[in-house]
Write a protein that holds these residues in place. Structure first.
Motif, PDB file in Angstrom:
ATOM      1  N   THR A  23       0.838  -1.201   0.000  1.00  0.00           N
ATOM      2  CA  THR A  23       0.000   0.000   0.000  1.00  0.00           C
ATOM      3  C   THR A  23       0.874   1.251   0.000  1.00  0.00           C
ATOM      4  O   THR A  23       2.059   1.185   0.344  1.00  0.00           O
ATOM      5  CB  THR A  23      -0.895   0.034   1.255  1.00  0.00           C
ATOM      6  OG1 THR A  23      -0.061   0.013   2.427  1.00  0.00           O
ATOM      7  CG2 THR A  23      -1.832  -1.162   1.307  1.00  0.00           C
ATOM      8  N   THR A  24       0.280   2.369  -0.335  1.00  0.00           N
ATOM      9  CA  THR A  24       1.006   3.637  -0.249  1.00  0.00           C
ATOM     10  C   THR A  24       0.996   4.105   1.217  1.00  0.00           C
ATOM     11  O   THR A  24       0.115   3.720   2.000  1.00  0.00           O
ATOM     12  CB  THR A  24       0.327   4.724  -1.102  1.00  0.00           C
ATOM     13  OG1 THR A  24      -1.001   4.928  -0.598  1.00  0.00           O
ATOM     14  CG2 THR A  24       0.243   4.317  -2.570  1.00  0.00           C
ATOM     15  N   ASP A  25       1.926   4.945   1.563  1.00  0.00           N
ATOM     16  CA  ASP A  25       1.944   5.481   2.932  1.00  0.00           C
ATOM     17  C   ASP A  25       0.709   6.335   3.203  1.00  0.00           C
ATOM     18  O   ASP A  25       0.194   6.362   4.319  1.00  0.00           O
ATOM     19  CB  ASP A  25       3.208   6.321   3.167  1.00  0.00           C
ATOM     20  CG  ASP A  25       4.436   5.433   3.354  1.00  0.00           C
ATOM     21  OD1 ASP A  25       4.260   4.182   3.417  1.00  0.00           O
ATOM     22  OD2 ASP A  25       5.557   5.963   3.426  1.00  0.00           O
ATOM     23  N   GLY A 203      -7.093  -5.276  -5.242  1.00  0.00           N
ATOM     24  CA  GLY A 203      -6.946  -4.261  -6.289  1.00  0.00           C
ATOM     25  C   GLY A 203      -6.974  -2.828  -5.798  1.00  0.00           C
ATOM     26  O   GLY A 203      -6.323  -1.957  -6.362  1.00  0.00           O
ATOM     27  N   LEU A 204      -7.726  -2.580  -4.752  1.00  0.00           N
ATOM     28  CA  LEU A 204      -7.805  -1.201  -4.258  1.00  0.00           C
ATOM     29  C   LEU A 204      -6.552  -0.768  -3.512  1.00  0.00           C
ATOM     30  O   LEU A 204      -6.366   0.400  -3.225  1.00  0.00           O
ATOM     31  CB  LEU A 204      -9.016  -1.019  -3.338  1.00  0.00           C
ATOM     32  CG  LEU A 204     -10.373  -0.889  -4.002  1.00  0.00           C
ATOM     33  CD1 LEU A 204     -11.430  -0.642  -2.933  1.00  0.00           C
ATOM     34  CD2 LEU A 204     -10.376   0.253  -5.015  1.00  0.00           C
ATOM     35  N   MET A 205      -5.728  -1.747  -3.123  1.00  0.00           N
ATOM     36  CA  MET A 205      -4.472  -1.444  -2.423  1.00  0.00           C
ATOM     37  C   MET A 205      -4.739  -0.723  -1.107  1.00  0.00           C
ATOM     38  O   MET A 205      -4.098   0.269  -0.772  1.00  0.00           O
ATOM     39  CB  MET A 205      -3.530  -0.613  -3.314  1.00  0.00           C
ATOM     40  CG  MET A 205      -3.455  -1.138  -4.745  1.00  0.00           C
ATOM     41  SD  MET A 205      -2.138  -0.455  -5.749  1.00  0.00           S
ATOM     42  CE  MET A 205      -2.443   1.292  -5.641  1.00  0.00           C
ATOM     43  N   TYR A 258     -11.690   4.245   6.390  1.00  0.00           N
ATOM     44  CA  TYR A 258     -10.984   5.496   6.067  1.00  0.00           C
ATOM     45  C   TYR A 258      -9.838   5.229   5.086  1.00  0.00           C
ATOM     46  O   TYR A 258      -9.615   6.003   4.141  1.00  0.00           O
ATOM     47  CB  TYR A 258     -10.446   6.169   7.335  1.00  0.00           C
ATOM     48  CG  TYR A 258     -11.511   6.969   8.058  1.00  0.00           C
ATOM     49  CD1 TYR A 258     -11.915   8.217   7.577  1.00  0.00           C
ATOM     50  CD2 TYR A 258     -12.127   6.478   9.203  1.00  0.00           C
ATOM     51  CE1 TYR A 258     -12.903   8.952   8.223  1.00  0.00           C
ATOM     52  CE2 TYR A 258     -13.113   7.198   9.864  1.00  0.00           C
ATOM     53  CZ  TYR A 258     -13.497   8.436   9.357  1.00  0.00           C
ATOM     54  OH  TYR A 258     -14.478   9.164   9.982  1.00  0.00           O
ATOM     55  N   ALA A 259      -9.132   4.129   5.295  1.00  0.00           N
ATOM     56  CA  ALA A 259      -8.031   3.801   4.377  1.00  0.00           C
ATOM     57  C   ALA A 259      -8.581   3.495   2.985  1.00  0.00           C
ATOM     58  O   ALA A 259      -8.004   3.915   1.969  1.00  0.00           O
ATOM     59  CB  ALA A 259      -7.233   2.616   4.916  1.00  0.00           C
ATOM     60  N   ALA A 263      -7.795   5.123  -0.596  1.00  0.00           N
ATOM     61  CA  ALA A 263      -7.366   4.265  -1.705  1.00  0.00           C
ATOM     62  C   ALA A 263      -8.235   4.497  -2.941  1.00  0.00           C
ATOM     63  O   ALA A 263      -7.733   4.484  -4.074  1.00  0.00           O
ATOM     64  CB  ALA A 263      -7.416   2.796  -1.284  1.00  0.00           C
ATOM     65  N   LEU A 264      -9.529   4.716  -2.727  1.00  0.00           N
ATOM     66  CA  LEU A 264     -10.405   5.001  -3.875  1.00  0.00           C
ATOM     67  C   LEU A 264     -10.004   6.311  -4.539  1.00  0.00           C
ATOM     68  O   LEU A 264      -9.963   6.408  -5.775  1.00  0.00           O
ATOM     69  CB  LEU A 264     -11.871   5.075  -3.417  1.00  0.00           C
ATOM     70  CG  LEU A 264     -12.562   3.724  -3.219  1.00  0.00           C
ATOM     71  CD1 LEU A 264     -13.845   3.890  -2.403  1.00  0.00           C
ATOM     72  CD2 LEU A 264     -12.871   3.069  -4.562  1.00  0.00           C
ATOM     73  N   ASP A 265      -9.690   7.325  -3.733  1.00  0.00           N
ATOM     74  CA  ASP A 265      -9.242   8.590  -4.315  1.00  0.00           C
ATOM     75  C   ASP A 265      -7.979   8.368  -5.141  1.00  0.00           C
ATOM     76  O   ASP A 265      -7.833   8.902  -6.242  1.00  0.00           O
ATOM     77  CB  ASP A 265      -8.971   9.626  -3.211  1.00  0.00           C
ATOM     78  CG  ASP A 265     -10.266  10.044  -2.498  1.00  0.00           C
ATOM     79  OD1 ASP A 265     -11.362   9.800  -3.061  1.00  0.00           O
ATOM     80  OD2 ASP A 265     -10.178  10.587  -1.379  1.00  0.00           O
TER      81      ASP A 265
END
Ligand code: PLP
Length: 384
Positions: A23-25, A203-205, A258-259, A263-265
């Motif tokens: 995942t991204t930070d 897929g959404l990471m 919230y995460a 991730a959707l954004d």
């Protein structure tokens, strides 16, 4: 709070397992929020937007399709679809050419659902003629289920064709898209899907613990009168609660949501096509690295979904998956065992927030491991 946290550096690991993904930070940190009771209107609003975005990802018409969220890992979706969408006295048809469809068949046996399981070899596509013949001979089949990308092998199933057959014979089509959703572009209507599913960590990471079913609203409403086989895992009940209150029936995984919002954004910012091209470039880099070292994969390249590579163990007395795994793991790279009962395999996957450069870095470490344990390079395979 967010700012204080962002100064802390979080070690970046490259996960080549089939989910959870790297995942991204910004997604990790999105979990750090002020405490909130999820019954607040603000939280319901966020989930409403999320449900709409989840339909948008598969290009669903919001008048026809809806998304229902659940707290649980991806398997909960398979459980819910099968136990909730089968009318009394009807049968499920499972088209099984791999571990995840086998899991669906197992779920049917746990619920005592009448089922026909059509089994095909794990390294080939289902035979559509026998699918059609089964549907023709068994008019009591009301639900057809299969897996899009069989994550155990990486084979991509012809869901559009299977869905067309299901519809021709009056059955609902549910597809386990857990390992393609938000990676490989999907158009829910074009693919003849009535229900598809995924969980946030693939897929959404995003993080583990949030799963969702995207499907036909009218069919969910029709299922209100079907036998209720589970309380916690009933699709209509959860849908109805969302529609009437905006909330999950029971406590949602608040921070995970919230995460997932973040991730959707990030999903829409990266863009469907750009994200898919990135996954494909990771997949190509995995193949290039494997080929250079002489590894063979088990699925014909043209049949692969572009996200999972299932690799044969080399015939080398020094090969020891655990040792190679541990060497890579200690250096920030996770490789994963296979899921094929008839052959020894391991998997390298192209999910997550990673790039082709990460794969090149991985192969440096992987090759070091092979040399350290004196595994012959290029690796060898004995007589076929
Ligand atoms: C990951 C995955 C699941 C869900 O597995 P969980 O461990 O329950 O999250 C289901 N189907 C497919 C095809 C998958 O790849």
């Amino acid at each position: 709070m967010q700012e204080a946290m962002s100064n802390t550096s979080i070690k970046r690991n490259i996960l080549l397992n089939p989910g959870p993904a790297t995942t991204t930070d910004t997604v990790k940190l999105a979990q750090v929020v002020s405490d909130i009771c999820p019954r607040e209107k603000e939280f319901a609003r966020m989930m409403k937007g999320m449900r709409e975005d989840l339909v948008r990802i598969v290009h669903g018409d919001p008048a026809v399709y809806t998304a229902v969220l659940f707290c649980g890992s991806g398997t909960i979706n398979i459980d819910i679809c099968l136990n909730s969408l089968l009318p009394e006295g009807k049968k499920v048809l499972i088209i099984n050419n791999g571990a995840y469809s086998a899991r669906a068949a197992e779920i049917c046996t746990y619920y005592n659902l009448p089922m026909i399981e059509l089994r095909f070899p794990v390294d080939s596509l289902p035979d559509l003629e026998s699918v059609e013949q089964t549907l023709r001979e068994n008019p009591e089949i009301a639900l057809v289920h299969t897996t899009h990308n069989e994550t155990g092998t990486g084979i991509l199933n012809p869901i559009r064709e299977i869905g067309a057959l299901a519809h021709r014979y009056g059955a609902v089509f549910t597809v386990d898209t857990t390992s393609t959703y938000a990676m490989r572009p999907i158009d829910i209507a074009q693919e003849n899907i009535d229900f598809c599913m995924a969980s946030a960590q693939k897929g959404l990471m995003a993080m583990t613990g949030l799963s969702f079913i995207v499907g036909n609203r009218a069919l969910i409403e029709q299922s209100a009168n079907y036998p209720k086989r589970s309380y916690y895992c009933n699709l209509y009940l959860q849908y109805h609660f969302f529609e009437t209150t905006g909330e999950m029936h029971f406590t949602p995984p608040v921070q995970t949501i919230y995460a997932a919002r973040q991730a959707l954004d990030e999903y829409f910012a990266e863009g469907e096509q750009a994200k898919w091209q990135r996954h494909l470039s990771v997949f190509e880099a995995i193949h290039a690295g494997l080929e250079r070292l002489g590894f063979q994969d088990i699925i014909q390249r043209e049949l692969q979904a572009g996200l999972v590579v299932s690799v044969r163990y080399p015939d080398d007395a020094n090969w020891d998956f655990e040792r190679v795994h541990d060497y890579c793991y200690e250096r920030g790279f996770t490789i994963y065992p296979g899921k094929v009962s008839t052959q020894d395999t391991f998997r390298l996957c192209a999910l997550g927030a990673i790039s082709a450069a990460d794969i090149e870095a991985f192969f440096v470490v992987f090759e070091e491991a092979l040399r350290k344990y004196e595994i012959q390079i290029p690796v060898s395979y004995g007589q076929e």
